[in-house]
Design a protein around this motif. Sequence first.
Motif, PDB file in Angstrom:
ATOM      1  N   ILE A   1      36.994  37.352  26.288  1.00  0.00           N
ATOM      2  CA  ILE A   1      36.813  38.786  26.056  1.00  0.00           C
ATOM      3  C   ILE A   1      36.855  39.065  24.559  1.00  0.00           C
ATOM      4  O   ILE A   1      37.740  38.561  23.857  1.00  0.00           O
ATOM      5  CB  ILE A   1      37.928  39.577  26.770  1.00  0.00           C
ATOM      6  CG1 ILE A   1      37.869  39.332  28.280  1.00  0.00           C
ATOM      7  CG2 ILE A   1      37.804  41.068  26.470  1.00  0.00           C
ATOM      8  CD1 ILE A   1      39.097  39.819  29.010  1.00  0.00           C
TER       9      ILE A   1
ATOM     10  N   ASP B   1      36.803  44.747  29.151  1.00  0.00           N
ATOM     11  CA  ASP B   1      35.657  44.138  28.481  1.00  0.00           C
ATOM     12  C   ASP B   1      35.850  44.047  26.971  1.00  0.00           C
ATOM     13  O   ASP B   1      34.958  43.584  26.251  1.00  0.00           O
ATOM     14  CB  ASP B   1      34.340  44.847  28.827  1.00  0.00           C
ATOM     15  CG  ASP B   1      34.386  46.342  28.652  1.00  0.00           C
ATOM     16  OD1 ASP B   1      35.333  46.854  28.021  1.00  0.00           O
ATOM     17  OD2 ASP B   1      33.462  47.016  29.156  1.00  0.00           O
TER      18      ASP B   1
ATOM     19  N   PHE C   1      31.340  49.315  25.034  1.00  0.00           N
ATOM     20  CA  PHE C   1      32.501  48.952  25.840  1.00  0.00           C
ATOM     21  C   PHE C   1      32.946  50.142  26.684  1.00  0.00           C
ATOM     22  O   PHE C   1      32.882  51.288  26.251  1.00  0.00           O
ATOM     23  CB  PHE C   1      33.658  48.482  24.960  1.00  0.00           C
ATOM     24  CG  PHE C   1      33.345  47.228  24.173  1.00  0.00           C
ATOM     25  CD1 PHE C   1      33.076  46.034  24.820  1.00  0.00           C
ATOM     26  CD2 PHE C   1      33.317  47.242  22.786  1.00  0.00           C
ATOM     27  CE1 PHE C   1      32.782  44.879  24.104  1.00  0.00           C
ATOM     28  CE2 PHE C   1      33.032  46.105  22.057  1.00  0.00           C
ATOM     29  CZ  PHE C   1      32.760  44.915  22.725  1.00  0.00           C
TER      30      PHE C   1
END
Length: 251
Positions: free
Chosen positions: A205, A180, A100
Motif C-alpha cells: 500500500i 488504499d 485515494f
Amino acid sequence: MKDLTATIKENKLIAENIYELTLTLPQKTEVKGGQFVNISTGDSSQLLRRPFGVMKAEGNDITLCYQVKGSGTQNLADMKVGQTLEILLPLGNGFDLSGFKKVAVLGGGVGIFPLIATIRANPAIDFYTYAGFRNSAAVCLLDELKKSKRLTVTTDDGSYGCKGNAVQAYLADAAELNPDCIIACGPPVMLKILKQRLEECGNKIPCFVSLEERMGCGIGACLVCVCKTTAGGNARVCKDGPVFDINKVEL
C-alpha cells in the motif's frame, strides 16, 4: 511563498505544554495539508524562525500548534492577542491524496497537527485515524480528529484510550481495514518502526510520511535539514519534502 506580518488572534494552552496559535494574515493564503510555515518567535535576538505544520487555514486565519520545548517556543507561548509575528508561507510539499478513497492516518504527538489539515482538506475521503500520545495530559484536538470516519486514540501508559502507540494500533487493524493509502507524521523513531513493520509484512500500500527535522531557512538554501534517500542521494526536507514516499527515504 509570501513573507507576511501576522497578528495573533488566539494563543491558548490546549494540553500539557501544547499551545494552539491562530494568526490573522493581511491576505488569504492557500496552504495545503502537510505544508508548513516559518515563524518568528517574538524575540529579535533569535534570528532563526521556527517551522510548524499548519493545522487549518480558514479565510485570512491560519492555526498551528506547538510544543513548548525551549526559549523560542516559550517566547511564543508568552505572546498575547494583538501582537504580531513575521511568517513565511506556504512552505514545502503537502500530501497529495488524489485518487485515494480510504486512507489510514497515523499520528504521533505533535505529528497529528499537519495530518488534521489533510483530513480537513479532503472531505470526500474516508480517513481511519490512529493518534498516539504520551499520556492523558497530552491528548488534544479530539474534536478535529473525530472528523475521521473512525478514530483510535492510544497512549504510551494506557491512561487514555488504548495502551500502546499509533503504529501498533494500525497494524492490529491493517488486514481488516485494507486502506488504499497510508499517511503518517510523528517522531523519527515512530516512522522508522512503521517502515520496518511495513517491510516485514510485505506491505504494498502506498505510504507517505511527513518528516520532522531541524531547519534553518525553510526554503532549501542552508541544507540544515538534509535527509538521505534510499537511492543514495540527499533530499532537503523543507524543499523536497516534508512529505516523502516512505520507501524513498532512509529513516
